[in-house]
Design an enzyme around this catalytic site. Structure first.
Site, PDB file in Angstrom:
ATOM      1  N   ARG A   1       5.675 -15.054 -11.364  1.00 47.50           N
ATOM      2  CA  ARG A   1       4.634 -16.137 -11.106  1.00 47.50           C
ATOM      3  C   ARG A   1       4.926 -17.476 -11.726  1.00 47.50           C
ATOM      4  O   ARG A   1       4.690 -18.472 -11.151  1.00 47.50           O
ATOM      5  CB  ARG A   1       3.488 -15.772 -11.784  1.00 47.50           C
ATOM      6  CG  ARG A   1       2.536 -14.794 -10.938  1.00 47.50           C
ATOM      7  CD  ARG A   1       1.412 -14.078 -11.750  1.00 47.50           C
ATOM      8  NE  ARG A   1       2.085 -13.262 -12.768  1.00 47.50           N
ATOM      9  CZ  ARG A   1       1.514 -12.173 -13.540  1.00 47.50           C
ATOM     10  NH1 ARG A   1       0.046 -12.345 -13.592  1.00 47.50           N
ATOM     11  NH2 ARG A   1       1.856 -11.378 -14.414  1.00 47.50           N
TER      12      ARG A   1
ATOM     13  N   TYR B   1       2.941   2.237  -4.100  1.00 48.18           N
ATOM     14  CA  TYR B   1       3.134   2.371  -2.757  1.00 48.18           C
ATOM     15  C   TYR B   1       3.882   3.729  -2.404  1.00 48.18           C
ATOM     16  O   TYR B   1       3.755   4.597  -3.269  1.00 48.18           O
ATOM     17  CB  TYR B   1       4.188   1.007  -2.245  1.00 48.18           C
ATOM     18  CG  TYR B   1       3.576   0.087  -2.491  1.00 48.18           C
ATOM     19  CD1 TYR B   1       2.016  -0.484  -2.020  1.00 48.18           C
ATOM     20  CD2 TYR B   1       3.844  -1.248  -3.401  1.00 48.18           C
ATOM     21  CE1 TYR B   1       1.410  -1.657  -2.063  1.00 48.18           C
ATOM     22  CE2 TYR B   1       3.201  -2.192  -3.679  1.00 48.18           C
ATOM     23  CZ  TYR B   1       2.055  -2.549  -2.992  1.00 48.18           C
ATOM     24  OH  TYR B   1       1.136  -3.766  -2.950  1.00 48.18           O
TER      25      TYR B   1
ATOM     26  N   CYS C   1       5.730 -10.710  -2.331  1.00 47.64           N
ATOM     27  CA  CYS C   1       5.093 -10.979  -0.939  1.00 47.64           C
ATOM     28  C   CYS C   1       4.538 -12.408  -0.436  1.00 47.64           C
ATOM     29  O   CYS C   1       3.772 -12.769  -1.669  1.00 47.64           O
ATOM     30  CB  CYS C   1       4.003 -10.024  -0.546  1.00 47.64           C
ATOM     31  SG  CYS C   1       4.500  -8.357  -0.357  1.00 47.64           S
TER      32      CYS C   1
ATOM     33  N   PRO D   1      10.563  -9.986  -6.501  1.00 48.51           N
ATOM     34  CA  PRO D   1      10.001 -10.141  -5.197  1.00 48.51           C
ATOM     35  C   PRO D   1       8.752 -10.186  -5.185  1.00 48.51           C
ATOM     36  O   PRO D   1       7.982  -9.934  -5.904  1.00 48.51           O
ATOM     37  CB  PRO D   1      10.325  -8.426  -4.749  1.00 48.51           C
ATOM     38  CG  PRO D   1      10.627  -7.633  -5.948  1.00 48.51           C
ATOM     39  CD  PRO D   1      11.269  -8.414  -6.954  1.00 48.51           C
TER      40      PRO D   1
ATOM     41  N   ALA E   1       8.668  -7.351  -0.356  1.00 47.55           N
ATOM     42  CA  ALA E   1       8.856  -6.106   0.111  1.00 47.55           C
ATOM     43  C   ALA E   1       8.685  -6.046   1.551  1.00 47.55           C
ATOM     44  O   ALA E   1       8.055  -6.793   2.119  1.00 47.55           O
ATOM     45  CB  ALA E   1       7.478  -5.534  -0.469  1.00 47.55           C
TER      46      ALA E   1
END
Ligand SMILES: Cc1cc2nc3c(=O)[nH]c(=O)nc-3n(C[C@H](O)[C@H](O)[C@H](O)COP(=O)(O)O)c2cc1C
Length: 356
Positions: free
Chosen positions: A323, A181, A25, A23, A57
């Protein structure tokens, strides 16, 4: 043992290979809604051959966004743009997953390319929340300590976002319990100093997560897998540990969780992270062997042989790339060729000649 190009089935969902997009963002949503950027970004990785694509996310309530441009599923209007994307991903052979998240005390910042600084009210910021009034960075304003009623409200937001995830056509759901988080901040004694039933002992620090999973699982179809991403260690003395992650994974398995996505860190800026190729793979391996649950390995996995080794030696069931997938959406094609397994890769017919 299977290899990187072998399919992988969880419940009744089969991924065409063991390669997943981690995942990421994109900070490119409009009022939480996906845009054409997401269609092209995620669609390219489906066309490139990934078996699983975990969308970024996605905040379960506006306060849970990292930045104002984060993805969200707190309103029905956010469902439709995602339906279109998921139909495209499925049509081209990938399994679309969503990562439901709440950024907790790491919320309310500018986008990375705008500096990531905390946003004031005047800049469109909002009140940040956490288990305890301990800021992530020393000197930052402390988050508001969630009351018991507010904890329940956020758990309910995870449930309604789960219902919307079904309507949006996702085939796997991942709950974000990593990277400092909200959920991870309950796990870690570095960020959780509560004295009620949500803080203190291990049982209390994992209560928010276990309760949330218990509420979400009945709303997510039995036929579809549920995953949890964990920061498996804080890489900091006095923080959350791998041993605790293994114990939590056992409990999550008993609640109907099918996969632990094994990341690490993000809970404190003081962490000493031993970054290097495959550095988080031992975490995925330990959770897989000691909790007896499938795992995904992630973190500096960039080379086909390296990824294949992880699967063939049973160190994880899936590898996730972040990445490297940004650099190269066709990584699965190149990996299949490099491993001499091009005939095993399922690509859209339009691209079939790329692997012959
Ligand atoms: C641009 C970007 C955005 C990210 N966003 C998320 C996210 O939304 N959720 C998450 O759990 N991890 C996120 N991560 C972490 C990645 O999923 C991954 O765990 C990490 O980058 C290590 O994998 P890599 O070495 O293959 O990049 C993000 C990473 C990058 C580079």
């Amino acid at each position: 043992m299977p290899n990187l190009l072998d399919p992988f089935t969880l419940r009744s969902v089969t991924m065409r290979n063991r390669i997943g997009v981690s995942p990421m963002c994109q900070y490119s949503s409009e009022d939480g809604k996906a845009t054409d950027w997401h269609l092209v970004h995620l669609g390219s990785r489906a066309v490139g051959g990934a078996g699983l694509i975990i969308c970024e996310a996605t905040a379960v309530e506006p306060r849970g966004r990292i930045s104002p441009s984060d993805a969200g599923l707190w309103s029905d209007e956010q469902i439709e743009p995602q339906v279109r994307i998921n139909q495209f991903l499925i049509a081209h052979g990938a399994v679309p997953a969503i990562q439901l998240a709440h950024a907790g005390r790491k919320a309310c910042t500018a986008r990375p390319w705008e500096g990531s600084q905390l946003l004031s009210k005047a800049q469109g910021g909002w009140e940040i929340v956490g288990p305890s009034p301990i800021p992530f960075n020393d000197g930052d304003p402390p988050p508001h300590e969630l009351t018991l009623t507010q904890i329940r409200e956020i758990q309910n937001a995870f449930v309604t976002a789960t219902v919307r995830s079904v309507q949006a056509g996702f085939q796997m759901l991942e709950i974000h319990g990593a990277h400092g988080y909200l959920m991870h901040s309950f796990h870690s004694p570095l960020s959780n100093a509560r004295r009620d039933e949500y803080g203190g002992s291990f049982e209390n620090r994992i209560r928010f997560t276990l309760e949330t999973v218990r509420l979400v699982r009945p709303k997510w179809p039995d036929s579809k897998p549920l995953a949890v991403r964990l920061s498996c260690t804080d890489w900091y003395e006095g923080g959350w540990t791998l041993e605790e992650s293994i114990e939590l994974a056992k409990k999550l398995k008993a609640e109907g969780v099918d996969l632990i996505d094994c990341s690490s860190g993000g809970g404190t800026p003081k962490a000493r992270v031993p970054v290097g190729a495959s550095f988080q793979v031992p975490l995925a391996e330990a959770v897989r062997r000691q909790a007896g649950i499938p795992t995904a390995a992630v973190g500096l996995i960039t080379d086909p042989m390296q990824a294949d080794e992880i699967i063939r030696n049973g160190r994880a069931d899936l590898v996730l790339l972040a990445r490297e997938m940004l650099r190269n959406p066709y990584w699965p094609v190149q990996a299949a060729r490099a491993l001499g397994k091009a005939d095993m890769l399922q690509l859209p017919v339009q691209y079939a000649r790329a692997i012959r």
